[in-house]
Scaffold this motif. Sequence first.
Motif, PDB file in Angstrom:
ATOM      1  N   ASN A  62       3.197  -4.632  -5.656  1.00  0.00           N
ATOM      2  CA  ASN A  62       1.945  -5.357  -5.881  1.00  0.00           C
ATOM      3  C   ASN A  62       1.255  -5.728  -4.579  1.00  0.00           C
ATOM      4  OD1 ASN A  62       2.420  -5.195  -8.604  1.00  0.00           O
ATOM      5  ND2 ASN A  62       2.939  -7.354  -8.872  1.00  0.00           N
ATOM      6  N   LEU A  63       2.039  -6.169  -3.595  1.00  0.00           N
ATOM      7  CA  LEU A  63       1.459  -6.625  -2.326  1.00  0.00           C
ATOM      8  C   LEU A  63       0.973  -5.487  -1.444  1.00  0.00           C
ATOM      9  CD1 LEU A  63       3.719  -9.542  -1.031  1.00  0.00           C
ATOM     10  CD2 LEU A  63       1.330  -9.672  -1.717  1.00  0.00           C
ATOM     11  N   LEU A  64       1.726  -4.385  -1.423  1.00  0.00           N
ATOM     12  CA  LEU A  64       1.431  -3.322  -0.470  1.00  0.00           C
ATOM     13  C   LEU A  64       0.585  -2.182  -1.050  1.00  0.00           C
ATOM     14  CD1 LEU A  64       4.878  -3.021   1.368  1.00  0.00           C
ATOM     15  CD2 LEU A  64       2.869  -4.374   2.019  1.00  0.00           C
ATOM     16  N   ASP A  98     -10.157  -0.359   5.262  1.00  0.00           N
ATOM     17  CA  ASP A  98      -9.451   0.880   4.927  1.00  0.00           C
ATOM     18  C   ASP A  98      -8.245   1.093   5.838  1.00  0.00           C
ATOM     19  OD1 ASP A  98     -11.328   1.286   3.008  1.00  0.00           O
ATOM     20  OD2 ASP A  98     -12.314   2.991   3.950  1.00  0.00           O
ATOM     21  N   ARG A  99      -8.393   0.777   7.121  1.00  0.00           N
ATOM     22  CA  ARG A  99      -7.274   0.945   8.053  1.00  0.00           C
ATOM     23  C   ARG A  99      -6.108   0.046   7.655  1.00  0.00           C
ATOM     24  NH1 ARG A  99      -8.407   0.423  14.391  1.00  0.00           N
ATOM     25  NH2 ARG A  99      -9.582   2.311  13.844  1.00  0.00           N
ATOM     26  N   LEU A 111       0.070   0.850   2.691  1.00  0.00           N
ATOM     27  CA  LEU A 111       0.697   1.985   2.006  1.00  0.00           C
ATOM     28  C   LEU A 111       1.833   2.562   2.842  1.00  0.00           C
ATOM     29  CD1 LEU A 111      -2.453   3.846   0.589  1.00  0.00           C
ATOM     30  CD2 LEU A 111      -0.777   2.512  -0.703  1.00  0.00           C
ATOM     31  N   GLY A 112       1.633   2.633   4.153  1.00  0.00           N
ATOM     32  CA  GLY A 112       2.685   3.134   5.042  1.00  0.00           C
ATOM     33  C   GLY A 112       3.921   2.255   5.007  1.00  0.00           C
ATOM     34  N   LEU A 113       3.730   0.933   4.949  1.00  0.00           N
ATOM     35  CA  LEU A 113       4.863   0.011   4.869  1.00  0.00           C
ATOM     36  C   LEU A 113       5.641   0.219   3.572  1.00  0.00           C
ATOM     37  CD1 LEU A 113       3.475  -3.408   6.206  1.00  0.00           C
ATOM     38  CD2 LEU A 113       5.264  -1.987   7.215  1.00  0.00           C
ATOM     39  N   VAL A 138      10.538   2.258   0.558  1.00  0.00           N
ATOM     40  CA  VAL A 138      11.175   3.147  -0.420  1.00  0.00           C
ATOM     41  C   VAL A 138      12.168   4.081   0.266  1.00  0.00           C
ATOM     42  CG1 VAL A 138      10.775   5.014  -2.069  1.00  0.00           C
ATOM     43  CG2 VAL A 138       9.269   3.031  -2.050  1.00  0.00           C
ATOM     44  N   CYS A 139      11.778   4.640   1.418  1.00  0.00           N
ATOM     45  CA  CYS A 139      12.692   5.523   2.158  1.00  0.00           C
ATOM     46  C   CYS A 139      13.940   4.764   2.599  1.00  0.00           C
ATOM     47  CB  CYS A 139      11.977   6.113   3.369  1.00  0.00           C
ATOM     48  SG  CYS A 139      10.676   7.304   2.967  1.00  0.00           S
ATOM     49  N   TRP A 140      13.750   3.548   3.071  1.00  0.00           N
ATOM     50  CA  TRP A 140      14.872   2.704   3.507  1.00  0.00           C
ATOM     51  C   TRP A 140      15.856   2.472   2.362  1.00  0.00           C
ATOM     52  CZ3 TRP A 140      14.537  -3.273   3.729  1.00  0.00           C
ATOM     53  CH2 TRP A 140      15.741  -3.797   4.218  1.00  0.00           C
TER      54      TRP A 140
END
Length: 335
Positions: A84-86, A304-305, A311-313, A318-320
């Motif tokens: 929700n936050l990211l 936008d940046r 989104l990158g975080l 998820v990868c972590w």
Amino acid sequence: MAGLLGSVALVVVATAVIWKGSTYFERAAERLSRYYGLPVAVHGAIVVAVGSSFPEISSVVISTVVHDEFSLGVGAIVGSAIFNLLVIPALAALSSQELRSTRDIVHKDAQFYVISILILFIVFALGATYVPGGTNRAAILTPTLAAIPLVTYGIYVFLHQQDASEHVANETNSVRPGREWGMLGVGLVVITVGVEGMVRGALSLGVIFDTPTFLWGLTVIAAGTSLPDAFVSIRAAKDDDSVTSLTNVLGSNTFNLLVAIPVGVLLAGRATIDFLVAIPTMGFLGFATLVFIVFIRTDLELTDREAYTLLGLYVVFVCWMTLESVGLIETVSGI
């Protein structure tokens, strides 16, 4: 292979069902808020947030009562809060011309959400240190401890009720409340059916890949049950209603942490939280919260940046968790 395809198909269909139920709910909630003359901030932080959080609380109830998997429901709540936050504010910002914030959102809703994270940390710590059976690894949650976040949420509702009592509503006679309450109920039933299918699919995927159910709650169920929040926030942003878009996210997360998890504890009678897993995941949630607050406070706009950074975080998170679950890295004990 057939089992994998069946599980994936079940998750996809369940996601579509949840999305459909959320459309029924969102329309009814908007009309009812207009009928009862609620302020925009209260509509977003309470009415829409509680309703769009129904999939999350359903995931806790179904995981605990039907499948005896409390950790799956907790993973869904924490993962949903991070999603929700990211993800949702980022998508809302990218799908609209601008996503504006206000000082009230930063100083009231966002700050109270920080308090909700702190309260949950305290409850986990009390369960690990003062409840018999609790250790430095396991926190034992009891109904008494569950009452602490529930009372805190009551204070949150009271504060918003004060705002609503001072609000002067516009007259409207175009809404039929009985019909809208019925549509609201239909939406919640449809969402419940979708959540049950998603939980079953996630449990099957955990067995197929021999991974902890916590991972699937943290990712698949979290993202799927956050669809109503995403739908409401993105639509509000497109309609140039940034206040509802942002307060829905913060209000939903506050409800999830202070109500959904305690409800699971009350249904189970007693629940165990792996403290070694809870600390780093809740820690990341706290970090994501601080980043989110800084972004919406600077110039009171999410650019936008900044959206792409959020989104990158989430991709990093998820990868972590995935690498932890399959044993390629071991920075979190217990997963």
